[in-house]
Design a protein around this motif. Structure first.
Motif, PDB file in Angstrom:
ATOM      1  N   TYR A   1       0.832  -1.209   0.000  1.00 27.05           N
ATOM      2  CA  TYR A   1       0.000   0.000   0.000  1.00 27.05           C
ATOM      3  C   TYR A   1       0.868   1.262   0.000  1.00 27.05           C
ATOM      4  CZ  TYR A   1      -4.412  -2.488   0.678  1.00 27.05           C
ATOM      5  OH  TYR A   1      -5.528  -3.285   0.505  1.00 27.05           O
ATOM      6  N   LEU A   2       1.943   1.239   0.772  1.00 26.16           N
ATOM      7  CA  LEU A   2       2.860   2.386   0.795  1.00 26.16           C
ATOM      8  C   LEU A   2       3.459   2.611  -0.592  1.00 26.16           C
ATOM      9  CD1 LEU A   2       4.559   4.563   2.217  1.00 26.16           C
ATOM     10  CD2 LEU A   2       6.220   2.760   2.781  1.00 26.16           C
ATOM     11  N   ARG A   3       3.870   1.532  -1.229  1.00 22.44           N
ATOM     12  CA  ARG A   3       4.440   1.631  -2.576  1.00 22.44           C
ATOM     13  C   ARG A   3       3.453   2.285  -3.539  1.00 22.44           C
ATOM     14  NH1 ARG A   3       6.126  -3.565  -6.350  1.00 22.44           N
ATOM     15  NH2 ARG A   3       6.680  -2.360  -8.203  1.00 22.44           N
ATOM     16  N   ARG A   4       2.202   1.887  -3.472  1.00 22.72           N
ATOM     17  CA  ARG A   4       1.191   2.476  -4.352  1.00 22.72           C
ATOM     18  C   ARG A   4       0.943   3.951  -4.023  1.00 22.72           C
ATOM     19  NH1 ARG A   4       0.848  -2.689  -4.544  1.00 22.72           N
ATOM     20  NH2 ARG A   4      -0.233  -3.813  -6.228  1.00 22.72           N
ATOM     21  N   ALA A   5       1.064   4.301  -2.747  1.00 23.50           N
ATOM     22  CA  ALA A   5       0.893   5.701  -2.361  1.00 23.50           C
ATOM     23  C   ALA A   5       2.005   6.565  -2.955  1.00 23.50           C
ATOM     24  CB  ALA A   5       0.882   5.829  -0.837  1.00 23.50           C
ATOM     25  N   VAL A   6       3.235   6.055  -2.937  1.00 21.43           N
ATOM     26  CA  VAL A   6       4.363   6.791  -3.522  1.00 21.43           C
ATOM     27  C   VAL A   6       4.159   6.966  -5.020  1.00 21.43           C
ATOM     28  CG1 VAL A   6       6.846   6.736  -3.975  1.00 21.43           C
ATOM     29  CG2 VAL A   6       5.982   6.071  -1.728  1.00 21.43           C
ATOM     30  N   ILE A   7       3.694   5.906  -5.690  1.00 15.57           N
ATOM     31  CA  ILE A   7       3.432   5.993  -7.135  1.00 15.57           C
ATOM     32  C   ILE A   7       2.363   7.048  -7.413  1.00 15.57           C
ATOM     33  CG2 ILE A   7       2.508   4.751  -9.134  1.00 15.57           C
ATOM     34  CD1 ILE A   7       3.823   2.208  -7.968  1.00 15.57           C
ATOM     35  N   CYS A   8       1.336   7.078  -6.571  1.00 13.28           N
ATOM     36  CA  CYS A   8       0.269   8.082  -6.714  1.00 13.28           C
ATOM     37  C   CYS A   8       0.846   9.488  -6.610  1.00 13.28           C
ATOM     38  CB  CYS A   8      -0.766   7.890  -5.607  1.00 13.28           C
ATOM     39  SG  CYS A   8      -2.328   7.246  -6.205  1.00 13.28           S
ATOM     40  N   ALA A   9       1.743   9.685  -5.657  1.00 13.63           N
ATOM     41  CA  ALA A   9       2.323  11.009  -5.445  1.00 13.63           C
ATOM     42  C   ALA A   9       3.226  11.420  -6.604  1.00 13.63           C
ATOM     43  CB  ALA A   9       3.115  11.026  -4.144  1.00 13.63           C
ATOM     44  N   ARG A  10       3.734  10.437  -7.339  1.00 11.34           N
ATOM     45  CA  ARG A  10       4.577  10.755  -8.505  1.00 11.34           C
ATOM     46  C   ARG A  10       3.752  11.113  -9.727  1.00 11.34           C
ATOM     47  NH1 ARG A  10       7.863   5.808  -7.665  1.00 11.34           N
ATOM     48  NH2 ARG A  10       7.040   5.097  -9.656  1.00 11.34           N
ATOM     49  N   THR A  11       2.444  10.872  -9.672  1.00 10.60           N
ATOM     50  CA  THR A  11       1.572  11.170 -10.821  1.00 10.60           C
ATOM     51  C   THR A  11       0.440  12.083 -10.381  1.00 10.60           C
ATOM     52  OG1 THR A  11       0.375   9.105 -10.355  1.00 10.60           O
ATOM     53  CG2 THR A  11       2.104   9.018 -12.026  1.00 10.60           C
ATOM     54  N   PRO A  12       0.766  13.327  -9.991  1.00  5.49           N
ATOM     55  CA  PRO A  12      -0.262  14.234  -9.455  1.00  5.49           C
ATOM     56  C   PRO A  12      -1.277  14.699 -10.483  1.00  5.49           C
ATOM     57  CG  PRO A  12       1.841  15.372  -9.719  1.00  5.49           C
ATOM     58  CD  PRO A  12       2.104  13.912  -9.964  1.00  5.49           C
ATOM     59  N   GLU A  13      -1.061  14.334 -11.769  1.00  3.96           N
ATOM     60  CA  GLU A  13      -2.056  14.721 -12.770  1.00  3.96           C
ATOM     61  C   GLU A  13      -3.344  13.914 -12.638  1.00  3.96           C
ATOM     62  OE1 GLU A  13       0.639  11.617 -14.651  1.00  3.96           O
ATOM     63  OE2 GLU A  13       0.861  13.416 -13.430  1.00  3.96           O
ATOM     64  N   VAL A  14      -3.286  12.791 -11.900  1.00  3.22           N
ATOM     65  CA  VAL A  14      -4.484  11.979 -11.668  1.00  3.22           C
ATOM     66  C   VAL A  14      -5.418  12.740 -10.727  1.00  3.22           C
ATOM     67  CG1 VAL A  14      -5.359   9.813 -10.743  1.00  3.22           C
ATOM     68  CG2 VAL A  14      -3.199   9.843 -12.000  1.00  3.22           C
TER      69      VAL A  14
ATOM     70  N   GLU B   1      -7.941  13.719  -7.875  1.00  2.00           N
ATOM     71  CA  GLU B   1      -8.115  13.293  -6.481  1.00  2.00           C
ATOM     72  C   GLU B   1      -6.961  12.426  -5.989  1.00  2.00           C
ATOM     73  OE1 GLU B   1     -11.919  11.457  -6.066  1.00  2.00           O
ATOM     74  OE2 GLU B   1     -13.032  13.226  -6.649  1.00  2.00           O
ATOM     75  N   TRP B   2      -5.747  12.710  -6.477  1.00  2.42           N
ATOM     76  CA  TRP B   2      -4.612  11.861  -6.096  1.00  2.42           C
ATOM     77  C   TRP B   2      -4.281  11.989  -4.612  1.00  2.42           C
ATOM     78  CZ3 TRP B   2       0.057  13.854  -4.284  1.00  2.42           C
ATOM     79  CH2 TRP B   2       0.244  15.243  -4.426  1.00  2.42           C
ATOM     80  N   ARG B   3      -4.512  13.161  -4.027  1.00  2.16           N
ATOM     81  CA  ARG B   3      -4.217  13.312  -2.606  1.00  2.16           C
ATOM     82  C   ARG B   3      -5.117  12.409  -1.753  1.00  2.16           C
ATOM     83  NH1 ARG B   3      -0.919  17.526  -1.283  1.00  2.16           N
ATOM     84  NH2 ARG B   3      -0.430  18.968  -2.988  1.00  2.16           N
ATOM     85  N   GLN B   4      -6.369  12.314  -2.133  1.00  2.00           N
ATOM     86  CA  GLN B   4      -7.279  11.432  -1.413  1.00  2.00           C
ATOM     87  C   GLN B   4      -6.885   9.973  -1.614  1.00  2.00           C
ATOM     88  OE1 GLN B   4      -9.602  12.064   0.901  1.00  2.00           O
ATOM     89  NE2 GLN B   4      -9.638   9.817   1.100  1.00  2.00           N
TER      90      GLN B   4
END
Length: 316
Positions: free
Chosen positions: A284-297, A299-302
């Motif tokens: 889950y942490l790994r996926r959170a880091v990936i999310c933070a690397r793609t802020p164009e998505v 609601e990425w912060r949520q």
């Protein structure tokens, strides 16, 4: 087909059918009649790697086709990947473990050449497909991998996986999502506090097992992409795969997990499960880091917060 990539200098040559005919001929049975060599670019991450399919069409309908997968790496990374795959292939002889056969390393291209694997990628399955049967096949093949008697290889622990899979580092979440800092710190502390990892045996692992790396044919699973393979905790593969199932098949997760465990625990001791929840939280942490690397998505912060909360819930 023309394509340039200065960090993958062998790419242009790898896409040249005339240049590749001679290089591939040594891997085709001498009696095979060969006709046109077709080349398909499957994936290209500029500056990092490239995946190409080579399909040698048969001269007659009754003759088999020869199909290969070539994977290009920058610098000399391909040499290490090939040697790792070759060791796994040799260790798998006489066992039930099934993987893409490594055929050779072409240094002038930086290419690892493998035999093509038939079947359907698990990521292409739909909820209407027989997913429980596929889960059983995945579990049996993963258990066989974890049971291989590998003579040697690189050993990696949790801190190594944090550096490799949470690039550029989980600390990036502290600056990109300062509102989630407490969740990040709590999750990292929880991961590092698991003393049960010291009891877990080190076994050959895939390292990055997800739905795209698994091919299913007649309910039998075969694995590809062993770039992250090493000696580590079996829970690394198990935790990552279970979280992947939870994310992609949330409505069927309980039934799929049950089918998976029925296949895995028939072949492996429960001792290999040390650290399972820790590595699920890590996934889950790994996926959170990936999310933070793609802020164009949107609601990425949520999404980051939800992933961190899911990881912490496992450790709580």
């Amino acid at each position: 087909m023309k394509l340039e990539d200065r960090k993958l200098p062998g790419l242009a040559l790898a896409l040249d059918a005339e240049a590749m005919r001679g290089r591939l001929a040594q891997f085709v049975a001498p009696q095979t009649e060969r006709n046109e060599l077709r080349i398909e670019l499957l994936k290209h991450a500029p500056g990092k790697r490239c995946v190409i399919e080579y399909r040698w069409e048969a001269a007659r309908e009754t003759s088999p086709r020869s199909r290969f997968i070539g994977k290009l790496y920058r610098k000399d990374r391909g040499q290490a990947v090939y040697e790792n795959m070759r060791q796994l292939w040799q260790a798998a002889a006489g066992t039930s473990f099934s993987m893409a056969e490594p055929l050779g390393y072409l240094p002038e291209l930086g290419m690892v050449l493998q035999r093509f694997i038939p079947g359907t990628r698990l990521c292409d399955f739909s909820p209407s497909d027989d997913l429980p049967a596929a889960m059983h096949g995945v579990a049996e093949n993963l258990a066989a991998l974890h049971g291989l008697a590998l003579a040697g290889g690189e050993t990696r622990g949790l801190e190594d996986h944090l550096r490799k899979y949470c690039h550029p580092g989980p600390e990036v979440l502290l600056t990109t999502c300062p509102e989630s800092a407490e969740l990040v710190e709590r999750l990292l502390n929880g991961l590092r506090a698991d003393m049960s990892l010291a009891l877990a045996p080190l076994v050959p692992v895939h390292g990055d097992l997800n739905l795209a790396q698994i091919f299913i044919s007649d309910a039998r699973a075969r694995f590809i992409d062993f770039d992250g393979s090493c000696l580590s905790h079996a829970a690394l593969d198990l935790g990552n795969f279970l979280v992947t199932l939870q994310v992609h098949f949330p409505q069927q997760y309980e039934a799929l997990a049950q089918a998976f465990w029925s296949g895995y625990l028939n072949r492996r001791s429960p001792q290999t499960l040390h650290g399972l929840q820790t590595y699920q939280a890590f996934a889950y942490l790994r996926r959170a880091v990936i999310c933070a690397r793609t802020p164009e998505v949107s609601e990425w912060r949520q999404q980051v917060r939800s992933l961190l909360e899911a990881g912490n819930a496992l450790l709580d």
